[in-house]
Scaffold this active site. Structure first.
Site, PDB file in Angstrom:
ATOM      1  N   SER A 145       0.857  -1.201   0.000  1.00 55.30           N
ATOM      2  CA  SER A 145       0.000   0.000   0.000  1.00 55.30           C
ATOM      3  C   SER A 145       0.890   1.246   0.000  1.00 55.30           C
ATOM      4  CB  SER A 145      -0.850  -0.028   1.278  1.00 55.30           C
ATOM      5  OG  SER A 145      -1.453   1.215   1.527  1.00 55.30           O
ATOM      6  N   TYR A 158      -3.555  -0.466   9.994  1.00 57.93           N
ATOM      7  CA  TYR A 158      -3.370  -0.749   8.566  1.00 57.93           C
ATOM      8  C   TYR A 158      -1.970  -0.320   8.128  1.00 57.93           C
ATOM      9  CZ  TYR A 158      -4.568  -0.843   3.541  1.00 57.93           C
ATOM     10  OH  TYR A 158      -4.613  -1.116   2.190  1.00 57.93           O
TER      11      TYR A 158
HETATM   12  P1  NAD Z   1     -11.736  -5.035  -1.233  1.00 61.05           P
HETATM   13  O1  NAD Z   1     -12.245  -4.684   0.119  1.00 61.05           O
HETATM   14  O2  NAD Z   1     -12.696  -5.110  -2.357  1.00 61.05           O
HETATM   15  O3  NAD Z   1     -10.944  -6.404  -1.190  1.00 61.05           O
HETATM   16  C1  NAD Z   1     -10.500  -7.041  -0.021  1.00 61.05           C
HETATM   17  C2  NAD Z   1     -10.681  -8.523  -0.216  1.00 61.05           C
HETATM   18  O4  NAD Z   1     -10.236  -9.215   0.952  1.00 61.05           O
HETATM   19  C3  NAD Z   1     -12.142  -8.877  -0.433  1.00 61.05           C
HETATM   20  O5  NAD Z   1     -12.253  -9.740  -1.527  1.00 61.05           O
HETATM   21  C4  NAD Z   1     -12.527  -9.560   0.852  1.00 61.05           C
HETATM   22  O6  NAD Z   1     -13.512 -10.532   0.658  1.00 61.05           O
HETATM   23  C5  NAD Z   1     -11.199 -10.186   1.253  1.00 61.05           C
HETATM   24  N1  NAD Z   1     -11.208 -10.496   2.681  1.00 61.05           N
HETATM   25  C6  NAD Z   1     -11.309  -9.613   3.716  1.00 61.05           C
HETATM   26  N2  NAD Z   1     -11.353 -10.279   4.879  1.00 61.05           N
HETATM   27  C7  NAD Z   1     -11.259 -11.613   4.564  1.00 61.05           C
HETATM   28  C8  NAD Z   1     -11.267 -12.809   5.331  1.00 61.05           C
HETATM   29  N3  NAD Z   1     -11.363 -12.780   6.665  1.00 61.05           N
HETATM   30  N4  NAD Z   1     -11.176 -13.982   4.683  1.00 61.05           N
HETATM   31  C9  NAD Z   1     -11.100 -14.034   3.338  1.00 61.05           C
HETATM   32  N5  NAD Z   1     -11.081 -12.933   2.558  1.00 61.05           N
HETATM   33  C10 NAD Z   1     -11.168 -11.742   3.176  1.00 61.05           C
HETATM   34  O7  NAD Z   1     -10.623  -3.967  -1.539  1.00 61.05           O
HETATM   35  P2  NAD Z   1      -9.374  -4.012  -2.522  1.00 61.05           P
HETATM   36  O8  NAD Z   1      -8.994  -2.618  -2.737  1.00 61.05           O
HETATM   37  O9  NAD Z   1      -9.618  -4.874  -3.702  1.00 61.05           O
HETATM   38  O10 NAD Z   1      -8.258  -4.657  -1.587  1.00 61.05           O
HETATM   39  C11 NAD Z   1      -7.367  -5.679  -2.015  1.00 61.05           C
HETATM   40  C12 NAD Z   1      -6.008  -5.469  -1.366  1.00 61.05           C
HETATM   41  O11 NAD Z   1      -5.450  -4.271  -1.873  1.00 61.05           O
HETATM   42  C13 NAD Z   1      -6.042  -5.321   0.151  1.00 61.05           C
HETATM   43  O12 NAD Z   1      -4.940  -5.986   0.728  1.00 61.05           O
HETATM   44  C14 NAD Z   1      -5.931  -3.827   0.345  1.00 61.05           C
HETATM   45  O13 NAD Z   1      -5.385  -3.483   1.591  1.00 61.05           O
HETATM   46  C15 NAD Z   1      -4.995  -3.498  -0.796  1.00 61.05           C
HETATM   47  N6  NAD Z   1      -4.942  -2.090  -1.190  1.00 61.05           N
HETATM   48  C16 NAD Z   1      -6.035  -1.462  -1.680  1.00 61.05           C
HETATM   49  C17 NAD Z   1      -5.935  -0.120  -2.042  1.00 61.05           C
HETATM   50  C18 NAD Z   1      -7.087   0.664  -2.574  1.00 61.05           C
HETATM   51  O14 NAD Z   1      -6.948   1.881  -2.750  1.00 61.05           O
HETATM   52  N7  NAD Z   1      -8.213   0.073  -2.864  1.00 61.05           N
HETATM   53  C19 NAD Z   1      -4.727   0.556  -1.904  1.00 61.05           C
HETATM   54  C20 NAD Z   1      -3.645  -0.138  -1.405  1.00 61.05           C
HETATM   55  C21 NAD Z   1      -3.764  -1.450  -1.064  1.00 61.05           C
END
Ligand code: NAD
Length: 253
Positions: A145, A158
């Site tokens: 991130s 986080y």
């Molecule tokens: P999102 O919330 O759509 O995806 C998160 C995923 O993790 C979901 O599919 C959810 O079902 C899964 N998850 C959460 N808890 C879980 C559990 N207990 N068991 C199984 N699965 C679980 O958001 P995203 O943006 O697609 O996030 C994906 C990754 O990218 C994450 O690690 C997030 O921290 C990272 N990220 C996102 C951003 C952003 O701006 N969206 C930026 C940096 C990093």
């Protein structure tokens, strides 16, 4: 041919958090590049399955709550019965809890650290012991991130967990590069997914963020996929322990 280095034909990829956002994007992109995909999530990933199959790919699912204590064992048992081999692991599942440092509860802290940090290490360890080390080959992609570099605002657990993801990526790369395993990370910038819904709904924060992104827009799952294919493929054979930012220039500011 140089483009052949990017193909994932004959490879099997395990992608956590595969039902939404970036995880769903990885499933579709990896399938388009030729991989068989196994998605991991708490509930059925029907939409992801349909999209992968529409792209001509093969999708299987493992339904596991990754925050439960025996999650790693359950994922590994399911992999044993679903496939012969795993070549690629994407540690994508992650959660964020927005609260001021003074209000953070131990319960929320542990929830975030457990999924975003501890699971990343132990699932990587299990995959390496079962598949990558014996095969002397494998690819691990961790999702870091901007808060692997920065402290963020009102998300201390986080920020701690994502800083750890970058450290884990380097530590594992040092130990496993000699065995043909590439461990790298992608640090997405600000992406329009569920993870940032609250942030995008906060007009003041949303405008401040947009104003700071040189590319002038929020990212989408598609923006990350080139980096994902690169780090999952032979094209990145000599890239080890690196966190690649895909951020529209955020860190350059
Ligand atoms: P999102 O919330 O759509 O995806 C998160 C995923 O993790 C979901 O599919 C959810 O079902 C899964 N998850 C959460 N808890 C879980 C559990 N207990 N068991 C199984 N699965 C679980 O958001 P995203 O943006 O697609 O996030 C994906 C990754 O990218 C994450 O690690 C997030 O921290 C990272 N990220 C996102 C951003 C952003 O701006 N969206 C930026 C940096 C990093």
């Amino acid at each position: 041919m140089i483009l052949d280095l990017f193909r994932l034909n004959g490879k099997t990829a395990v992608i956590t958090g595969a039902n939404t956002g970036l995880g769903q994007g990885f499933c579709i992109a990896f399938a388009e590049a030729g991989a068989d995909v196994i998605g991991v999530a708490r509930r059925s990933m029907q939409e992801t399955k349909e999209k992968v199959e529409k792209a001509g790919g093969n999708f299987q699912e493992i339904i596991v709550d990754l925050s439960q204590p025996n999650a790693v064992e359950l994922v590994m048992e399911n992999c044993n019965s679903l496939c012969q081999n795993v070549d690629i692991l994407v540690n994508n599942a992650g959660i964020i809890k927005r609260e001021e440092a003074k209000d953070v509860t131990a319960e929320n802290w542990d929830m975030v650290i457990n999924l975003n940090e501890r699971l990343v290490f132990f699932l990587s360890q299990a995959m390496a012991n079962r598949y990558f080390l014996p095969n002397k080959s494998g690819k691990i992609i961790n999702i870091a991130s901007m808060l692997s570099y920065q402290g963020g605002i009102r998300v201390p657990a986080y920020a701690a967990s994502k800083s750890a993801v970058m450290g884990i990526t380097k530590a594992l790369a040092n130990e496993w590069a000699p065995f043909g395993i590439n461990v790298n990370a992608i640090a997405p910038g600000y992406m329009a997914t569920n993870n940032t819904t609250n942030l995008r709904n906060d007009t003041q924060r949303s405008e401040a963020i947009l104003d700071r992104i040189p590319a002038g827009r929020w990212g989408t799952p598609n923006d990350i996929m080139g980096a994902g294919i690169y780090l999952a493929s032979e094209a990145s054979a000599y890239v080890n322990g690196f966190t690649l930012a895909v951020d529209g220039g955020w860190l350059a500011r």
